[in-house]
Design a protein around this motif. Sequence first.
Motif, PDB file in Angstrom:
ATOM      1  N   CYS A 187       0.823  -1.217   0.000  1.00  0.00           N
ATOM      2  CA  CYS A 187       0.000   0.000   0.000  1.00  0.00           C
ATOM      3  C   CYS A 187       0.856   1.266   0.000  1.00  0.00           C
ATOM      4  CB  CYS A 187      -0.930   0.011   1.216  1.00  0.00           C
ATOM      5  SG  CYS A 187      -2.317  -1.152   1.090  1.00  0.00           S
ATOM      6  N   ILE A 188       2.034   1.191   0.596  1.00  0.00           N
ATOM      7  CA  ILE A 188       2.939   2.347   0.629  1.00  0.00           C
ATOM      8  C   ILE A 188       3.678   2.497  -0.696  1.00  0.00           C
ATOM      9  CG2 ILE A 188       5.049   3.261   1.684  1.00  0.00           C
ATOM     10  CD1 ILE A 188       4.121   2.051   4.327  1.00  0.00           C
ATOM     11  N   ILE A 189       4.119   1.378  -1.264  1.00  0.00           N
ATOM     12  CA  ILE A 189       5.000   1.420  -2.434  1.00  0.00           C
ATOM     13  C   ILE A 189       4.248   1.535  -3.756  1.00  0.00           C
ATOM     14  CG2 ILE A 189       6.719   0.111  -3.749  1.00  0.00           C
ATOM     15  CD1 ILE A 189       7.611  -1.117  -1.071  1.00  0.00           C
ATOM     16  N   ILE A 190       3.206   0.725  -3.934  1.00  0.00           N
ATOM     17  CA  ILE A 190       2.560   0.586  -5.231  1.00  0.00           C
ATOM     18  C   ILE A 190       2.000   1.895  -5.804  1.00  0.00           C
ATOM     19  CG2 ILE A 190       0.565  -0.428  -6.408  1.00  0.00           C
ATOM     20  CD1 ILE A 190       2.925  -2.260  -6.275  1.00  0.00           C
ATOM     21  N   PRO A 191       1.245   2.713  -5.035  1.00  0.00           N
ATOM     22  CA  PRO A 191       0.697   3.934  -5.640  1.00  0.00           C
ATOM     23  C   PRO A 191       1.763   4.833  -6.250  1.00  0.00           C
ATOM     24  CG  PRO A 191      -0.363   3.507  -3.538  1.00  0.00           C
ATOM     25  CD  PRO A 191       0.773   2.531  -3.640  1.00  0.00           C
ATOM     26  N   THR A 192       2.874   5.028  -5.530  1.00  0.00           N
ATOM     27  CA  THR A 192       3.953   5.866  -6.052  1.00  0.00           C
ATOM     28  C   THR A 192       4.668   5.195  -7.208  1.00  0.00           C
ATOM     29  OG1 THR A 192       4.297   6.810  -3.843  1.00  0.00           O
ATOM     30  CG2 THR A 192       6.064   7.100  -5.444  1.00  0.00           C
ATOM     31  N   ALA A 193       4.902   3.884  -7.090  1.00  0.00           N
ATOM     32  CA  ALA A 193       5.615   3.152  -8.138  1.00  0.00           C
ATOM     33  C   ALA A 193       4.831   3.159  -9.447  1.00  0.00           C
ATOM     34  CB  ALA A 193       5.880   1.718  -7.685  1.00  0.00           C
ATOM     35  N   VAL A 194       3.529   2.913  -9.360  1.00  0.00           N
ATOM     36  CA  VAL A 194       2.703   2.907 -10.573  1.00  0.00           C
ATOM     37  C   VAL A 194       2.651   4.293 -11.191  1.00  0.00           C
ATOM     38  CG1 VAL A 194       0.359   2.587 -11.460  1.00  0.00           C
ATOM     39  CG2 VAL A 194       1.310   0.947  -9.832  1.00  0.00           C
ATOM     40  N   ASN A 195       2.536   5.309 -10.360  1.00  0.00           N
ATOM     41  CA  ASN A 195       2.512   6.684 -10.866  1.00  0.00           C
ATOM     42  C   ASN A 195       3.812   7.019 -11.596  1.00  0.00           C
ATOM     43  OD1 ASN A 195       1.364   9.399 -11.033  1.00  0.00           O
ATOM     44  ND2 ASN A 195       2.975   9.970  -9.596  1.00  0.00           N
ATOM     45  N   LEU A 196       4.945   6.598 -11.029  1.00  0.00           N
ATOM     46  CA  LEU A 196       6.242   6.856 -11.651  1.00  0.00           C
ATOM     47  C   LEU A 196       6.382   6.102 -12.969  1.00  0.00           C
ATOM     48  CD1 LEU A 196       9.104   8.046 -11.538  1.00  0.00           C
ATOM     49  CD2 LEU A 196       9.794   6.066 -10.172  1.00  0.00           C
ATOM     50  N   LEU A 197       6.035   4.828 -12.969  1.00  0.00           N
ATOM     51  CA  LEU A 197       6.197   4.006 -14.171  1.00  0.00           C
ATOM     52  C   LEU A 197       5.279   4.472 -15.296  1.00  0.00           C
ATOM     53  CD1 LEU A 197       6.468   0.451 -12.554  1.00  0.00           C
ATOM     54  CD2 LEU A 197       8.302   1.782 -13.608  1.00  0.00           C
ATOM     55  N   THR A 198       4.041   4.795 -14.981  1.00  0.00           N
ATOM     56  CA  THR A 198       3.121   5.257 -16.025  1.00  0.00           C
ATOM     57  C   THR A 198       3.534   6.623 -16.571  1.00  0.00           C
ATOM     58  OG1 THR A 198       1.642   6.129 -14.294  1.00  0.00           O
ATOM     59  CG2 THR A 198       1.138   3.944 -15.188  1.00  0.00           C
ATOM     60  N   SER A 199       4.054   7.486 -15.689  1.00  0.00           N
ATOM     61  CA  SER A 199       4.531   8.796 -16.144  1.00  0.00           C
ATOM     62  C   SER A 199       5.738   8.657 -17.064  1.00  0.00           C
ATOM     63  CB  SER A 199       4.892   9.677 -14.946  1.00  0.00           C
ATOM     64  OG  SER A 199       3.767   9.929 -14.134  1.00  0.00           O
ATOM     65  N   LEU A 200       6.663   7.753 -16.699  1.00  0.00           N
ATOM     66  CA  LEU A 200       7.834   7.508 -17.549  1.00  0.00           C
ATOM     67  C   LEU A 200       7.423   6.926 -18.897  1.00  0.00           C
ATOM     68  CD1 LEU A 200      10.355   6.041 -14.933  1.00  0.00           C
ATOM     69  CD2 LEU A 200      10.471   8.281 -16.055  1.00  0.00           C
ATOM     70  N   PHE A 201       6.436   6.037 -18.869  1.00  0.00           N
ATOM     71  CA  PHE A 201       5.941   5.451 -20.119  1.00  0.00           C
ATOM     72  C   PHE A 201       5.344   6.530 -21.023  1.00  0.00           C
ATOM     73  CE2 PHE A 201       2.406   3.707 -22.597  1.00  0.00           C
ATOM     74  CZ  PHE A 201       3.067   2.725 -23.326  1.00  0.00           C
ATOM     75  N   ASP A 202       4.526   7.401 -20.452  1.00  0.00           N
ATOM     76  CA  ASP A 202       3.912   8.470 -21.238  1.00  0.00           C
ATOM     77  C   ASP A 202       4.971   9.412 -21.813  1.00  0.00           C
ATOM     78  OD1 ASP A 202       1.434   7.446 -20.714  1.00  0.00           O
ATOM     79  OD2 ASP A 202       0.958   8.853 -19.099  1.00  0.00           O
ATOM     80  N   MET A 203       6.004   9.697 -21.003  1.00  0.00           N
ATOM     81  CA  MET A 203       7.076  10.576 -21.471  1.00  0.00           C
ATOM     82  C   MET A 203       7.868   9.919 -22.596  1.00  0.00           C
ATOM     83  SD  MET A 203       8.480  12.153 -17.864  1.00  0.00           S
ATOM     84  CE  MET A 203       9.908  12.874 -18.675  1.00  0.00           C
ATOM     85  N   SER A 204       8.169   8.637 -22.446  1.00  0.00           N
ATOM     86  CA  SER A 204       8.954   7.941 -23.469  1.00  0.00           C
ATOM     87  C   SER A 204       8.185   7.813 -24.781  1.00  0.00           C
ATOM     88  CB  SER A 204       9.355   6.552 -22.967  1.00  0.00           C
ATOM     89  OG  SER A 204       8.209   5.741 -22.766  1.00  0.00           O
ATOM     90  N   MET A 205       6.868   7.683 -24.679  1.00  0.00           N
ATOM     91  CA  MET A 205       6.026   7.567 -25.874  1.00  0.00           C
ATOM     92  C   MET A 205       5.530   8.920 -26.358  1.00  0.00           C
ATOM     93  SD  MET A 205       6.091   4.341 -26.449  1.00  0.00           S
ATOM     94  CE  MET A 205       4.813   4.160 -27.684  1.00  0.00           C
ATOM     95  N   GLU A 206       5.909   9.982 -25.590  1.00  0.00           N
ATOM     96  CA  GLU A 206       5.504  11.355 -25.925  1.00  0.00           C
ATOM     97  C   GLU A 206       3.986  11.477 -26.042  1.00  0.00           C
ATOM     98  OE1 GLU A 206       7.627  12.598 -29.385  1.00  0.00           O
ATOM     99  OE2 GLU A 206       9.563  12.603 -28.373  1.00  0.00           O
ATOM    100  N   ILE A 207       3.299  10.877 -25.059  1.00  0.00           N
ATOM    101  CA  ILE A 207       1.839  10.944 -25.012  1.00  0.00           C
ATOM    102  C   ILE A 207       1.437  12.035 -24.030  1.00  0.00           C
ATOM    103  CG2 ILE A 207      -0.279   9.671 -24.549  1.00  0.00           C
ATOM    104  CD1 ILE A 207       1.275   7.088 -25.026  1.00  0.00           C
ATOM    105  N   GLU A 208       0.667  13.002 -24.493  1.00  0.00           N
ATOM    106  CA  GLU A 208       0.285  14.124 -23.631  1.00  0.00           C
ATOM    107  C   GLU A 208      -0.740  13.708 -22.582  1.00  0.00           C
ATOM    108  OE1 GLU A 208      -1.518  18.660 -23.986  1.00  0.00           O
ATOM    109  OE2 GLU A 208      -0.932  17.554 -25.780  1.00  0.00           O
ATOM    110  N   ASN A 209      -1.780  13.018 -23.003  1.00  0.00           N
ATOM    111  CA  ASN A 209      -2.810  12.545 -22.075  1.00  0.00           C
ATOM    112  C   ASN A 209      -2.784  11.023 -22.052  1.00  0.00           C
ATOM    113  OD1 ASN A 209      -3.917  15.176 -21.427  1.00  0.00           O
ATOM    114  ND2 ASN A 209      -4.740  15.188 -23.509  1.00  0.00           N
ATOM    115  N   GLY A 210      -1.776  10.481 -21.367  1.00  0.00           N
ATOM    116  CA  GLY A 210      -1.555   9.042 -21.374  1.00  0.00           C
ATOM    117  C   GLY A 210      -2.200   8.320 -20.218  1.00  0.00           C
TER     118      GLY A 210
END
Length: 260
Positions: A187-210
């Motif tokens: 519960c402590i790790i997953i919310p932040t980890a998922v937010n970081l990974l999805t943000s990195l994915f959107d940045m790498s794919m250059e998706i504005e509303n990912g």
Amino acid sequence: MSQLIKFEFRKLFRNTSFLVCAIIAGVLLLINAFFLYDTYEVALESGVTGEEFNEVLSFLGISTFDLVYSFADNSFIYLLAGIFISLFVCADYATLTIKNIYSKGYSRRKVYFAKYIVSLIGILSIVGVVYILSILSSLLIFGKIGPIPRNYFVVFLLQILVIIVYHAFFFFIANSLGKSGAAVSICIIIPTAVNLLTSLFDMSMEIENGISNYWISNLSSVVARMNVSGGDLGFVAIVSIGHILVWLGLGYLLNRKKSF
């Protein structure tokens, strides 16, 4: 069902983690308020008037109402929520009380939803304490809590809805695992980890509303803004309801197949 809810409430009031989390939430908010109050006092001692101080806050994009308005985006609330839900929900599994409950003829569905309802009320109670202290702290520092945004009451309801989303997610994890230590960690790790990974994915794919826009962390950030648009509020409402249905449904399905 009513007997199960009464039983869960008795456990809630006897649960030290509930009281400890509520106290910690209040203390952390008051510490934050006193830091802001000290800044305010230093500004006044240096010759800055209260109006000038508020103008500086306004220039920085901060309102005297922010102490109240942004309570739903305070990470410590969700941290404490994850800890409390994990300890409360997993208690019956740790002591094997859950076997005794089922032996009395209660169905898994009734036990599942009784725990869900009572733990949700517990979280909303803690949030209520934080919100009231936010208002009192704002009044203590500035003598007022305004200006209140025009659509604040709609946003407030959505802030509560996002908190219910977090609760559904944490409840899913805790009830599925049944082990407080593992549940707290996830519960402590997953919310932040998922937010970081999805943000990195959107940045790498250059998706504005990912896909990161659909994660829980983004929802809490949106409803903590002062000038959130109607379109964003509608987006938060729809995605939040989707999250609640998904996590509650998945948890229910897994609960039916759990062995003890």
